[in-house]
Design a protein around this motif. Structure first.
Motif, PDB file in Angstrom:
ATOM      1  N   ALA A  30      -9.935  12.561  -9.468  1.00 44.36           N
ATOM      2  CA  ALA A  30      -8.947  11.993  -8.794  1.00 44.36           C
ATOM      3  C   ALA A  30      -9.239  10.824  -7.949  1.00 44.36           C
ATOM      4  O   ALA A  30     -10.663  10.633  -7.852  1.00 44.36           O
ATOM      5  N   HIS A  31      -8.637   9.737  -7.369  1.00 46.26           N
ATOM      6  CA  HIS A  31      -9.036   8.757  -6.825  1.00 46.26           C
ATOM      7  C   HIS A  31      -8.740   8.703  -5.415  1.00 46.26           C
ATOM      8  O   HIS A  31      -7.450   8.970  -5.124  1.00 46.26           O
ATOM      9  N   LEU A  32      -9.776   8.649  -4.370  1.00 44.21           N
ATOM     10  CA  LEU A  32      -9.508   8.796  -2.981  1.00 44.21           C
ATOM     11  C   LEU A  32      -8.859   7.448  -2.474  1.00 44.21           C
ATOM     12  O   LEU A  32      -8.158   7.367  -1.416  1.00 44.21           O
TER      13      LEU A  32
ATOM     14  N   VAL B 154       2.075   8.779  -4.276  1.00 45.17           N
ATOM     15  CA  VAL B 154       1.728   9.149  -5.687  1.00 45.17           C
ATOM     16  C   VAL B 154       0.517   8.687  -6.279  1.00 45.17           C
ATOM     17  O   VAL B 154       0.089   9.377  -7.232  1.00 45.17           O
ATOM     18  N   ASP B 155       0.032   7.388  -5.724  1.00 41.76           N
ATOM     19  CA  ASP B 155      -1.223   6.895  -6.191  1.00 41.76           C
ATOM     20  C   ASP B 155      -2.292   6.832  -5.329  1.00 41.76           C
ATOM     21  O   ASP B 155      -2.321   5.783  -4.517  1.00 41.76           O
ATOM     22  N   ASP B 156      -3.277   7.861  -4.936  1.00 43.50           N
ATOM     23  CA  ASP B 156      -3.330   9.178  -5.947  1.00 43.50           C
ATOM     24  C   ASP B 156      -3.608  10.008  -4.956  1.00 43.50           C
ATOM     25  O   ASP B 156      -4.175  11.215  -5.335  1.00 43.50           O
ATOM     26  N   GLY B 157      -2.694  10.051  -3.883  1.00 41.33           N
ATOM     27  CA  GLY B 157      -2.981  11.236  -3.002  1.00 41.33           C
ATOM     28  C   GLY B 157      -2.325  12.519  -3.948  1.00 41.33           C
ATOM     29  O   GLY B 157      -2.789  13.697  -3.585  1.00 41.33           O
TER      30      GLY B 157
ATOM     31  N   ALA C 231     -12.782   3.411  -4.379  1.00 42.14           N
ATOM     32  CA  ALA C 231     -12.547   2.043  -5.223  1.00 42.14           C
ATOM     33  C   ALA C 231     -12.100   1.906  -6.541  1.00 42.14           C
ATOM     34  O   ALA C 231     -12.561   1.163  -7.451  1.00 42.14           O
ATOM     35  N   GLU C 232     -11.111   2.935  -6.838  1.00 37.76           N
ATOM     36  CA  GLU C 232     -10.466   2.628  -8.230  1.00 37.76           C
ATOM     37  C   GLU C 232      -9.789   1.587  -8.473  1.00 37.76           C
ATOM     38  O   GLU C 232      -9.505   0.978  -9.435  1.00 37.76           O
ATOM     39  N   GLU C 233      -8.913   1.326  -7.305  1.00 40.08           N
ATOM     40  CA  GLU C 233      -7.827   0.361  -7.491  1.00 40.08           C
ATOM     41  C   GLU C 233      -8.118  -1.196  -7.768  1.00 40.08           C
ATOM     42  O   GLU C 233      -7.546  -1.797  -8.316  1.00 40.08           O
ATOM     43  N   VAL C 234      -9.498  -1.308  -7.147  1.00 36.75           N
ATOM     44  CA  VAL C 234     -10.174  -2.670  -7.225  1.00 36.75           C
ATOM     45  C   VAL C 234     -10.973  -2.900  -8.270  1.00 36.75           C
ATOM     46  O   VAL C 234     -11.715  -3.862  -8.353  1.00 36.75           O
TER      47      VAL C 234
ATOM     48  N   SER D 272      -6.660  13.432 -12.477  1.00 40.42           N
ATOM     49  CA  SER D 272      -4.989  13.313 -12.330  1.00 40.42           C
ATOM     50  C   SER D 272      -4.846  12.118 -11.332  1.00 40.42           C
ATOM     51  O   SER D 272      -5.273  12.097 -10.256  1.00 40.42           O
ATOM     52  N   ASP D 273      -4.108  11.240 -12.022  1.00 40.16           N
ATOM     53  CA  ASP D 273      -3.845   9.966 -11.507  1.00 40.16           C
ATOM     54  C   ASP D 273      -2.544   9.377 -11.986  1.00 40.16           C
ATOM     55  O   ASP D 273      -2.387   8.295 -12.481  1.00 40.16           O
ATOM     56  N   PHE D 274      -1.571  10.335 -11.930  1.00 41.63           N
ATOM     57  CA  PHE D 274      -0.249   9.749 -12.549  1.00 41.63           C
ATOM     58  C   PHE D 274       1.043  10.428 -11.819  1.00 41.63           C
ATOM     59  O   PHE D 274       1.718  10.540 -12.115  1.00 41.63           O
TER      60      PHE D 274
ATOM     61  N   ASP E 115       9.560   7.976 -13.311  1.00 40.29           N
ATOM     62  CA  ASP E 115       9.705   7.128 -12.146  1.00 40.29           C
ATOM     63  C   ASP E 115       8.713   6.820 -11.473  1.00 40.29           C
ATOM     64  O   ASP E 115       8.398   6.323 -10.349  1.00 40.29           O
ATOM     65  N   TYR E 116       7.395   6.971 -11.851  1.00 33.74           N
ATOM     66  CA  TYR E 116       6.053   6.580 -11.422  1.00 33.74           C
ATOM     67  C   TYR E 116       5.978   5.132 -11.043  1.00 33.74           C
ATOM     68  O   TYR E 116       5.564   4.897 -10.014  1.00 33.74           O
ATOM     69  N   PHE E 117       6.302   4.432 -11.786  1.00 36.01           N
ATOM     70  CA  PHE E 117       6.258   2.901 -11.692  1.00 36.01           C
ATOM     71  C   PHE E 117       7.307   2.385 -10.724  1.00 36.01           C
ATOM     72  O   PHE E 117       7.260   1.056 -10.752  1.00 36.01           O
TER      73      PHE E 117
HETATM   74 ZN   LIG Z   1      -4.349   5.613  -9.425  1.00 35.67          ZN
END
Ligand SMILES: [Zn+2]
Length: 465
Positions: free
Chosen positions: A282-284, A294-297, A329-332, A357-359, A423-425
């Protein structure tokens, strides 16, 4: 003689069984243990508690910032408290981008403000801002086919709508404009660019997100921001009068030198084959606008909640090592994923399977895999155990989460537990991505599925490549 014949028959029988049905991936005892994990997950809200803790105690955690460092500290403490072994941070460097002022307005003919947000990596307009006539295109492709004379000196506006879907299929296409518009606009001589937010909400929140990393220094890109969907509608209506529309944009983000980030890792060490690794990620990090719930707690809560169940419910750990990787640093630009693949390249042949898990926190409804064709029966046996959760067997073209890209390319088998992302987006990358959006019951279903899946692939002797 009779005994010999009997032994021969038994031998034949088991050979036959092996050749015909290699579905020994899951024994009845394993199914019973997995069912026990599924039942326990229903009475445990640890996943939900972890999301609450992360989003409250750390809040937003942009890559490379002090907040992301606090998130790593939080993760190390949680992994230790849960009793995982070999808890560590694997550091790497990441370029830092910090948001500044962000203001947008229609100057003429209908003066009013616009809800915008700068896109990650964008250059600055300076305090004085950029003011120019707007030129609209209905897609990135239309801009790419435009002439310099149409665009030069103007503010580009890409007004492309993202399609809502259960599996988020519209994102792949929609995100292209976010990645490339600043650079294409620069080549055509524009002064700035706006895009309709990459998202599906009709609320007045703009969606941020990373632009493509600029390669050469020459390619800085024009300052670029996203409009909230209702503001994109409004600008389009203003343009509909057929007269020039002038917009002013002030965004003052800063691009800073690389700083520390890191992946946080903890393991449930395998009792028989510790060198064989089941990777669960998962990403921190998160974007800076919301609290990254939701992204990505959600993903962090799900994989840690599942690890906790396995530690607490099983009398002994599984055969193989379960390695939880909380990527930084997933988002960047999946910088942590790249660092992991580089650091662990020698170990990758021993990665049995990887999942992420990232959705968000929606229910899992489908089990996709990416394994060798002849291993499909083994994977189907594992998927079968998850069926009571309402999870159907899907296809064998799983992509996994964004942080699994490099592992997938290097041949690590992948499983995707697909969540309902209807509804994720709506919330993704907005100020509205906050803890209240997490559905506790659905989160429990995710924890149950991950716990059973992690246990089964770590306990089985089956290989998937
Ligand atoms: Zn994410």
């Amino acid at each position: 003689m009779k005994l010999l014949l009997a032994l021969f028959a038994v031998g034949l029988g088991s050979m036959y069984a092996e050749a015909q049905s290699p579905v020994s991936a899951v024994t009845p005892a394993m199914t019973a243990t997995a069912n026990q994990l599924l039942a326990s997950a229903r009475q445990d809200n640890q996943g939900y508690e972890l999301v609450r803790s992360l989003t409250t105690e750390v809040g937003p955690r942009l890559a490379g910032t002090e907040a992301e460092a606090r998130a790593r500290q939080w993760a190390v403490e949680k992994l230790q408290v849960l009793g995982l072994q070999n808890v560590r941070v694997e550091p790497f460097q990441v370029p830092v981008w910090l948001r500044g002022v962000e203001l947008g307005e229609i100057v003429s003919p209908f003066p009013q403000s616009l809800t915008i947000t700068a896109l990650g990596g964008s250059s600055s307009t300076g305090k004085q801002g950029a003011e120019a006539e707007v030129v609209v295109f209905d897609s990135l492709s239309a801009l790419q086919h435009a002439s310099r004379i149409q665009v030069e000196g103007k503010i580009v506006f890409i007004d492309e709508v993202m399609v809502r879907s259960r599996d988020g299929a519209g994102y792949g296409l929609a995100v292209q404009k976010r990645l490339a518009t600043a650079y294409v606009s620069e080549q055509l001589g524009a002064v700035a660019a706006l895009i309709r937010s990459v998202g599906t909400s009709s609320h007045r929140f703009a969606h941020t997100g990373q632009m493509r990393q600029a390669g050469a220094d020459a390619e800085v890109g024009v300052p670029m921001a996203a409009l909230a969907a209702p503001d994109a509608d409004q600008l389009k209506r203003a343009l509909g009068y057929g007269k020039p529309v002038t917009v002013k944009l002030v965004i003052t983000p800063q691009r800073l030198p690389p700083a520390s980030s890191g992946n946080v890792i903890g393991e449930i060490v395998g009792r028989e084959a510790p060198q064989e690794i089941v990777l669960v990620g998962a990403h921190l990090d998160s974007w800076d606008l919301g609290t990254g719930a939701v992204d990505d707690g959600a993903g962090i809560g799900i994989v840690l909640g599942a690890a906790k169940l396995i530690m607490q419910q099983l009398p002994q750990g599984p055969r193989r090592t379960i390695r939880v990787v909380l990527f930084g640093a997933e988002e960047v630009g999946t910088v942590g994923a790249k660092a992991y693949a580089r650091e662990h390249a020698a170990e990758l042949p021993d990665h049995i399977v990887a999942t992420e898990s990232d959705f968000g926190s929606g229910d899992i409804w489908r089990f996709d895999s990416r394994v060798e064709e002849e291993k499909l029966l083994q994977m189907a046996a594992i998927a079968k155990v998850l069926e009571p959760l309402g999870i159907a067997r899907g296809n064998n073209t799983a992509r996994g989460g964004p942080d699994l890209k490099y592992l997938r390319e290097m041949g690590v088998p992948i499983v995707s537990l697909l969540q309902d992302g209807q509804d994720y987006f709506d919330f993704h990358h907005t100020a509205d991505d906050t803890f209240d959006k997490i559905a506790p019951r659905a989160l429990d279903q995710n924890v149950a599925a991950y716990a059973a899946f992690m246990y089964l692939v770590a306990e089985t002797t089956a290989e998937f490549r």
